[in-house]
Design an enzyme around this catalytic site. Sequence first.
Site, short mmCIF file in Angstrom:
data_model
loop_
_atom_site.label_atom_id
_atom_site.label_comp_id
_atom_site.label_asym_id
_atom_site.label_seq_id
_atom_site.Cartn_x
_atom_site.Cartn_y
_atom_site.Cartn_z
N SER A 59 36.24 105.66 5.61
CA SER A 59 37.67 105.79 4.27
C SER A 59 37.21 104.77 3.59
CB SER A 59 38.63 107.00 4.18
OG SER A 59 38.35 107.39 4.94
N1 SAH Z 1 39.40 107.83 9.02
C1 SAH Z 1 38.36 107.72 9.54
C2 SAH Z 1 38.56 108.99 8.07
C3 SAH Z 1 36.64 109.69 9.01
S1 SAH Z 1 36.46 111.42 7.91
C4 SAH Z 1 37.90 106.91 8.92
O1 SAH Z 1 37.93 106.10 8.31
O2 SAH Z 1 36.36 106.60 10.16
C5 SAH Z 1 36.95 112.58 8.74
C6 SAH Z 1 36.91 112.55 10.27
O3 SAH Z 1 37.80 113.66 10.44
C7 SAH Z 1 35.53 113.88 10.74
O4 SAH Z 1 35.26 112.49 11.33
C8 SAH Z 1 35.23 114.49 10.27
O5 SAH Z 1 34.49 115.67 11.68
C9 SAH Z 1 37.45 114.13 11.21
N2 SAH Z 1 37.84 116.27 11.64
C10 SAH Z 1 37.96 117.21 9.91
N3 SAH Z 1 38.19 118.26 10.91
C11 SAH Z 1 38.88 117.87 12.46
C12 SAH Z 1 39.84 118.48 12.66
N4 SAH Z 1 39.85 119.32 13.13
N5 SAH Z 1 40.62 117.15 14.35
C13 SAH Z 1 39.80 116.34 14.72
N6 SAH Z 1 38.91 115.66 13.72
C14 SAH Z 1 38.49 116.45 12.16
#
Ligand code: SAH
Length: 220
Positions: free
Chosen positions: A70
Amino acid sequence: MPISEIANLDPYFPERRQMVESQLRARSIHDERVLEAMLRIPRHEFVSAEFESQAYADHPIPIGENQTISQPFIVAVSLQALSLQGGESVLEVGTGSGYQTALLAVLAHQVNSIERHQTLARSAEAVLVKLGLNNVKIVVGDGTHGLPEFAPYDAILISAAAPSIPRNLLDQLAEEGRMVIPVGPPHAQELQLVRKRDGKAVVEVIEGCRFVPLIGAEGY
Ligand code: SAH
């Protein structure tokens, strides 16, 4: 390690300070603990070599598996809304790169983070270990189920867009606890601060946002 020492050792420190001053403090971020944590944590460690030079830029960056780390500002807004004081037990859904997880580890007492992609979970874990952050547990699975064995949580942070507030997560939030979650359709959501009062969600809209979708039983 004192900030002055990090400043001497890390060649990216000037870029990171610039990020904190111009993208965060100059906008609406005033929580000094959040600002200091973001000055401390080396964001460039959480992106691949190909994107390292963009690590402190004002936008999201691809991290593989079609996911993104993000934008720094949205991470800061979310963390600030949680009002962490240092003693909290926190649940994070969507570990991704592990960057926000590292910040939570600095800002709270214990962090449990769930990621559905094993490859992302493993590489996030490796960076957290390298940074010596040992108050974090990463679990691979569907985060919409939460992690009931360590509930209740004082704070829950969801970093993927949900169609609505997952019931399991509200159940696992402590009374008077705080949850930050992007709610809305896949292409545009509102970032909500949810407080639990008498077992019910009291919702405040923080601002508009755009996250990747939450995929799972109570997601998309
Ligand atoms: N805060 C993280 C954001 C990553 S994007 C950063 O800054 O790197 C969001 C993440 O949520 C992705 O890696 C995706 O695989 C994960 N995600 C989506 N649905 C999910 C679920 N039901 N359970 C766990 N992770 C999930």
